[in-house]
Scaffold this motif. Sequence first.
Motif, PDB file in Angstrom:
ATOM      1  N   VAL A   8     -10.158  87.127  -5.912  1.00 10.51           N
ATOM      2  CA  VAL A   8     -11.016  87.718  -4.674  1.00 10.51           C
ATOM      3  C   VAL A   8     -12.389  87.393  -4.921  1.00 10.51           C
ATOM      4  N   ASP A   9     -13.276  86.960  -4.024  1.00  5.51           N
ATOM      5  CA  ASP A   9     -14.471  86.292  -4.214  1.00  5.51           C
ATOM      6  C   ASP A   9     -15.501  87.385  -4.008  1.00  5.51           C
ATOM      7  N   THR A  10     -15.140  88.623  -4.686  1.00  2.33           N
ATOM      8  CA  THR A  10     -16.374  89.478  -4.684  1.00  2.33           C
ATOM      9  C   THR A  10     -17.517  89.101  -5.533  1.00  2.33           C
ATOM     10  N   GLN A  11     -18.458  89.820  -5.887  1.00  5.96           N
ATOM     11  CA  GLN A  11     -19.786  89.428  -6.606  1.00  5.96           C
ATOM     12  C   GLN A  11     -19.888  90.045  -7.867  1.00  5.96           C
ATOM     13  N   PRO A  12     -19.282  89.967  -9.046  1.00  6.45           N
ATOM     14  CA  PRO A  12     -18.566  88.779  -9.339  1.00  6.45           C
ATOM     15  C   PRO A  12     -17.215  88.578  -8.939  1.00  6.45           C
ATOM     16  N   PRO A  13     -16.586  87.684  -9.179  1.00  4.54           N
ATOM     17  CA  PRO A  13     -15.122  87.436  -8.511  1.00  4.54           C
ATOM     18  C   PRO A  13     -14.203  88.663  -9.391  1.00  4.54           C
ATOM     19  N   THR A  14     -13.119  88.882  -8.544  1.00  8.01           N
ATOM     20  CA  THR A  14     -12.044  90.020  -9.164  1.00  8.01           C
ATOM     21  C   THR A  14     -10.846  89.182  -9.267  1.00  8.01           C
ATOM     22  N   LEU A  15     -10.111  89.072 -10.191  1.00  7.05           N
ATOM     23  CA  LEU A  15      -8.784  88.646 -10.331  1.00  7.05           C
ATOM     24  C   LEU A  15      -7.522  89.808 -10.330  1.00  7.05           C
ATOM     25  N   LEU A  16      -6.691  89.586  -9.576  1.00  7.36           N
ATOM     26  CA  LEU A  16      -5.865  90.519  -9.339  1.00  7.36           C
ATOM     27  C   LEU A  16      -4.554  90.055 -10.014  1.00  7.36           C
ATOM     28  N   ILE A  17      -4.123  90.536 -11.211  1.00  9.80           N
ATOM     29  CA  ILE A  17      -3.270  89.800 -12.017  1.00  9.80           C
ATOM     30  C   ILE A  17      -1.882  90.443 -11.713  1.00  9.80           C
ATOM     31  N   SER A  18      -0.849  89.415 -11.359  1.00 10.99           N
ATOM     32  CA  SER A  18       0.556  89.984 -11.160  1.00 10.99           C
ATOM     33  C   SER A  18       1.121  90.590 -12.699  1.00 10.99           C
ATOM     34  N   GLY A  19       2.327  91.031 -12.321  1.00  5.74           N
ATOM     35  CA  GLY A  19       3.012  91.350 -13.979  1.00  5.74           C
ATOM     36  C   GLY A  19       3.205  90.269 -14.638  1.00  5.74           C
ATOM     37  N   THR A  20       2.592  90.006 -15.842  1.00  5.57           N
ATOM     38  CA  THR A  20       2.809  88.860 -16.666  1.00  5.57           C
ATOM     39  C   THR A  20       3.454  89.134 -17.938  1.00  5.57           C
ATOM     40  N   ALA A  21       4.417  88.248 -18.419  1.00  3.65           N
ATOM     41  CA  ALA A  21       5.233  88.436 -19.571  1.00  3.65           C
ATOM     42  C   ALA A  21       5.293  87.333 -20.313  1.00  3.65           C
ATOM     43  N   SER A  22       6.317  87.023 -21.347  1.00  5.03           N
ATOM     44  CA  SER A  22       6.348  86.108 -22.024  1.00  5.03           C
ATOM     45  C   SER A  22       7.394  85.214 -21.571  1.00  5.03           C
ATOM     46  N   VAL A  23       6.702  84.353 -20.488  1.00  8.06           N
ATOM     47  CA  VAL A  23       7.791  83.357 -19.884  1.00  8.06           C
ATOM     48  C   VAL A  23       7.002  81.866 -19.783  1.00  8.06           C
ATOM     49  N   VAL A  24       7.452  81.024 -20.386  1.00  5.86           N
ATOM     50  CA  VAL A  24       6.968  79.852 -20.451  1.00  5.86           C
ATOM     51  C   VAL A  24       7.707  78.712 -19.642  1.00  5.86           C
ATOM     52  N   GLY A  25       7.287  78.082 -18.614  1.00  6.30           N
ATOM     53  CA  GLY A  25       8.049  77.233 -17.691  1.00  6.30           C
ATOM     54  C   GLY A  25       8.781  78.288 -16.758  1.00  6.30           C
ATOM     55  N   HIS A  26       9.996  78.323 -16.861  1.00  7.58           N
ATOM     56  CA  HIS A  26      10.700  79.621 -16.334  1.00  7.58           C
ATOM     57  C   HIS A  26      11.454  80.309 -17.062  1.00  7.58           C
ATOM     58  N   ALA A  27      11.251  79.934 -18.357  1.00  8.36           N
ATOM     59  CA  ALA A  27      12.408  80.458 -19.316  1.00  8.36           C
ATOM     60  C   ALA A  27      11.780  81.627 -20.217  1.00  8.36           C
ATOM     61  N   THR A  28      12.294  82.769 -20.522  1.00  7.39           N
ATOM     62  CA  THR A  28      11.737  83.825 -21.454  1.00  7.39           C
ATOM     63  C   THR A  28      11.662  83.077 -22.789  1.00  7.39           C
ATOM     64  N   ALA A  29      10.498  83.397 -23.376  1.00  2.00           N
ATOM     65  CA  ALA A  29      10.195  82.872 -24.709  1.00  2.00           C
ATOM     66  C   ALA A  29      10.208  84.200 -25.775  1.00  2.00           C
TER      67      ALA A  29
END
Length: 331
Positions: free
Chosen positions: A224-245
């Motif tokens: 979101v281009d607020t000042q400064p920009p804001t990043l809204l981050i999805s649920g993030t996990a140990s996935v590389v490519g599409h596989a669980t690492a």
Amino acid sequence: MAVVQAFPSGCAPTLKVGYETAPASVPVSGHDVLAVIGFGSHAAGADPREVVVPLDTLDGSVAPREVWRVEGEVSHGRDGDMAWSEGGGYLFLSMRVDESRHDGPEGAADYAYRRLLEGVRRHDYPHLLRAWNYLAAINEGDGDAERYRRFSIGRTRGMGAWPAERLPAATAIGHLVKDGDLFVYALAARRSAHPVENPRQVSAYRYPRQYGPVPPSFARAMRVDTQPPTLLISGTASVVGHATAHVGDAAAQSAETLRNLDTLVQTAGLGDRLRGRGACLKAYVRHREDAPVLRAVLDSAGLLPEQVVFLQGDICRSELLLEIDGSFSGA
């Protein structure tokens, strides 16, 4: 180093996210409060801006409330079973859906997302930026009968023809209330934002068939281009490519998750890594005993304890031990 995406110039309205400590009995205050997210077993108050997610802190303490503030006056109300608040260029919507009235997670998600998109259109905030989903027993069921896969089918159906390039950032976590309701809340805006994908990962909406009849409908993050920009981050996990690492290894999954978060920050053009200043994170941990491991990894990266809330919840893949979401300001 991730390739930094190019983003059009422009400035979105102010959006501030942070944790504020106050007893659950203290009502929401401030004309600029768009939303207040609480955690635990207490009931939400009467204010439509307040949501309580049934996830407990890992140490049993009272979690701080996540408060979203905007610039300007906020109005709020209820439209049947959906609460809303709007102001400063943003719209917050929330629902609690009884699965038993909608034939399980698929029907409940379908209903919830149809209602959310109705709200987005009615209030004239056409850009859906972020959604959060909390459902019971997320890993229960085998193969395509798994509850998360059924939820994904319903969400996709409820979103209808919503284009992939405009999908919001999102989280889906399993809360631990047996036969509990589906909790959904979302953020929309009058001004568009920019979906951000992780070059280390296959985009979730392009996952192969092995992950279910339909792929999950979300972007990895939203800038979101607020000042400064804001990043809204999805649920993030140990996935590389599409596989669980790193199956079964909480320390390695923690480190891999942090690498993915850093990559999103880099790709969004907000610096070289996720750091304490400007971060407001929720760390979901499946097993309590893994919390110190994740905390140590985040501490070593310079993330501040007061900017991370640790919650016990199940992750959308049974082999994933933890997940992190939140927001990050490029300040």
